[in-house]
Every structure is written in structure tokens, then in C-alpha cells.
Design a protein around this motif. Sequence first.
Motif, mmCIF file in Angstrom:
data_model
loop_
_atom_site.group_PDB
_atom_site.id
_atom_site.type_symbol
_atom_site.label_atom_id
_atom_site.label_comp_id
_atom_site.label_asym_id
_atom_site.label_seq_id
_atom_site.Cartn_x
_atom_site.Cartn_y
_atom_site.Cartn_z
ATOM 1 N N LEU A 124 0.897 -1.069 0.124
ATOM 2 C CA LEU A 124 -0.210 0.162 -0.132
ATOM 3 C C LEU A 124 0.746 1.263 -0.125
ATOM 4 N N ALA A 125 1.928 1.229 0.580
ATOM 5 C CA ALA A 125 2.893 2.417 0.730
ATOM 6 C C ALA A 125 3.292 2.786 -0.434
ATOM 7 N N GLU A 126 3.339 1.687 -1.748
ATOM 8 C CA GLU A 126 3.782 2.008 -2.991
ATOM 9 C C GLU A 126 2.464 2.433 -4.056
ATOM 10 N N ARG A 127 1.447 2.548 -3.317
ATOM 11 C CA ARG A 127 0.114 2.917 -4.237
ATOM 12 C C ARG A 127 -0.708 3.934 -3.247
ATOM 13 N N LEU A 128 0.014 4.822 -2.611
ATOM 14 C CA LEU A 128 -0.696 5.800 -1.863
ATOM 15 C C LEU A 128 -1.485 6.648 -2.568
ATOM 16 N N GLY A 129 -0.914 7.084 -3.911
ATOM 17 C CA GLY A 129 -1.668 8.039 -4.690
ATOM 18 C C GLY A 129 -2.757 7.277 -5.490
ATOM 19 N N GLN A 130 -2.587 6.017 -5.550
ATOM 20 C CA GLN A 130 -3.192 5.389 -6.924
ATOM 21 C C GLN A 130 -4.858 5.200 -6.351
ATOM 22 N N ALA A 131 -5.696 5.239 -7.286
ATOM 23 C CA ALA A 131 -7.259 5.025 -6.993
ATOM 24 C C ALA A 131 -7.500 3.809 -6.388
ATOM 25 N N ALA A 132 -8.240 3.551 -5.345
ATOM 26 C CA ALA A 132 -8.657 2.369 -4.643
ATOM 27 C C ALA A 132 -9.231 1.453 -5.634
ATOM 28 N N GLY A 133 -10.262 1.773 -6.432
ATOM 29 C CA GLY A 133 -10.558 0.917 -7.248
ATOM 30 C C GLY A 133 -9.755 0.493 -8.264
ATOM 31 N N THR A 134 -8.526 0.722 -8.522
ATOM 32 C CA THR A 134 -7.588 0.164 -9.460
ATOM 33 C C THR A 134 -6.876 -1.015 -8.824
ATOM 34 N N LEU A 135 -6.975 -1.339 -7.550
ATOM 35 C CA LEU A 135 -6.349 -2.307 -6.855
ATOM 36 C C LEU A 135 -6.456 -3.435 -7.013
ATOM 37 N N SER A 136 -6.003 -4.503 -7.097
ATOM 38 C CA SER A 136 -6.311 -5.841 -7.122
ATOM 39 C C SER A 136 -7.228 -6.164 -5.891
ATOM 40 N N GLY A 137 -7.926 -7.505 -5.969
ATOM 41 C CA GLY A 137 -8.795 -7.566 -4.728
ATOM 42 C C GLY A 137 -8.089 -8.129 -3.395
ATOM 43 N N GLY A 138 -6.848 -8.601 -3.710
ATOM 44 C CA GLY A 138 -5.968 -8.785 -2.477
ATOM 45 C C GLY A 138 -5.695 -7.353 -2.000
ATOM 46 N N GLU A 139 -5.204 -6.247 -2.620
ATOM 47 C CA GLU A 139 -4.865 -5.088 -2.465
ATOM 48 C C GLU A 139 -6.018 -4.270 -1.618
ATOM 49 N N GLN A 140 -7.080 -4.494 -2.195
ATOM 50 C CA GLN A 140 -8.406 -3.938 -1.770
ATOM 51 C C GLN A 140 -8.658 -4.311 -0.379
ATOM 52 N N GLN A 141 -8.432 -5.591 -0.061
ATOM 53 C CA GLN A 141 -8.581 -6.255 1.175
ATOM 54 C C GLN A 141 -7.717 -5.488 2.315
ATOM 55 N N MET A 142 -6.303 -5.551 1.949
ATOM 56 C CA MET A 142 -5.182 -5.079 2.674
ATOM 57 C C MET A 142 -5.861 -3.427 3.080
ATOM 58 N N ASP A 172 -2.457 -15.198 3.028
ATOM 59 C CA ASP A 172 -1.809 -14.095 3.547
ATOM 60 C C ASP A 172 -2.807 -13.246 4.437
ATOM 61 N N VAL A 173 -4.214 -13.323 4.228
ATOM 62 C CA VAL A 173 -5.194 -12.640 4.899
ATOM 63 C C VAL A 173 -5.124 -13.323 6.384
ATOM 64 N N PHE A 174 -5.186 -14.754 6.272
ATOM 65 C CA PHE A 174 -5.202 -15.289 7.579
ATOM 66 C C PHE A 174 -3.903 -14.960 8.376
ATOM 67 N N ALA A 175 -3.041 -15.076 7.774
ATOM 68 C CA ALA A 175 -1.739 -14.633 8.476
ATOM 69 C C ALA A 175 -1.823 -13.365 9.085
ATOM 70 N N ILE A 176 -2.444 -12.385 8.441
ATOM 71 C CA ILE A 176 -2.446 -10.918 8.838
ATOM 72 C C ILE A 176 -3.409 -10.886 10.206
#
Length: 234
Positions: A124-142, A172-176
Motif C-alpha cells: 500500500l505504501a507503494e500505491r498511496l496516490g493510486q485510486a483504490a478501485g484500481t487495486l487488485s482484490g487482495g490489495e483492496q482487502q489490505m 496471507d489474509v489469515f496470516a495478517i
Amino acid sequence: MLEVRDLDLFYGDAQALDDVALDVGEGEIVAIVGANGAGKTSLIRTIAGMNRPARGSIRFEGAEIAGEPSHRVCNLGIGQVAEGRQVFPTMTVRENLELGASLPRARSGAREMMDRVLGLFPRLAERLGQAAGTLSGGEQQMLAISRCLMGRPRLVMFDEPSLGLAPTIVQDVFAIIRQLNADGFTIVLVEQNVAQSLSLAHRAYVLESGRIAMTGTGADLLDDPGVRRAYIGL
């Protein structure tokens, strides 16, 4: 930390929750499992203040919160990661995170928490300026998890966090979730993956047709033949 007693909820004439009682101790992971339509999401939404119960008590750290509006429940320290992620798609990652820190309890520590969640999710730190709707499903869950953490909750309720994610991302989600619990967060987990959630949980409740049908440790329920037959297919 959380005590639910005698909880009834109706949608019109249809009863969604019937005399539900459960406890969540500080530092626990408590899973709520059951078939689709059993009332799991209704229970989470009622605890969060999004549904008003017809009867019953919900106490968080000793304070009665049944029927309180959701913004007050959030500000007391109960966070929710909703089913389907529900990020704001046209807002940037940073804006979504900043919105999570808009609660009065979170404002003074927003910068510290921002650093903490970006350390937990460096992608997420690499994508701070990116629109949330353009993230992958996993990134949106993060992002959904991070936005919840920005509100500085003490108890985090997850509603179907693995829904729609690839198997590797699910792990990854369960590990988080395990890591957040190790970091001091109390967790309520509603999850379609019954085997995974019971493996993770200290204790669990089985919800059937709006009623608590069974309770026990996660390990005991995972070994129960009836639970395995009904929910795991073994």
C-alpha cells in the motif's frame, strides 16, 4: 471485552437472530461460523450499531451499546472490516486511510498509525496516490483492513475476509489476522472457510437459523464430527 445476551433481531416479520448470547475475551480470536443465511452478518452489523435489536444486551468493556449509532460504537473502539471490502474506489489509497482516522479517538495518533499500517502492508505504501478501485482484490482487502486499523480499534470484526480472493491471498489474509491478534487486537471472525477459521480461533460459535447451536474451542469444534460433516464436507 464483549458480552452479548438475549439478542433478537427482526427484518420486518422475519426473525434473523433469536436469543443469541456470546462472549469475547480480551486478546481472543473468536470465530462465528455457519451456513449462508444463518445470521452471521446480521450479528456483526448489530454489534456494530448498523442494526437495532428488538431485544437484548450488547456490552463492550462494561458499557451498554445495544441500539447505539454506529459512529459511537466505532469511537468506543470496535472496528469492522466489512464483507466485500467496500473501499471508496475513486478516492486514493491515502484518502481511504485518512478517512479511517476521522474518528475522534483516532485523530491525534493518525500519523503514527499510518506508519504502522504501511509497515504491515508495504504494498500500500507503494500505491498511496493510486485510486483504490484500481487495486487488485487482495490489495483492496489490505486497504480495508488498514482503513479499519486507522480508527485505532481495540476489537476488530472481520466479515468474510477471504471472500472472492485467490487461495494464495487467502493464506496471507489469515496470516495478517494472526499477526494482528499477536499485536494485541481482539478479533471476531466471520468466515466462510470454516476449517481455516476454526484452526485460527481460540473459541468459536456455530450459528444456525439465527440461534447459537454449539460453542467450544476452535480445536474442539474442528474435531467435532457433526461440524466437519455439515461445514467442512469431511
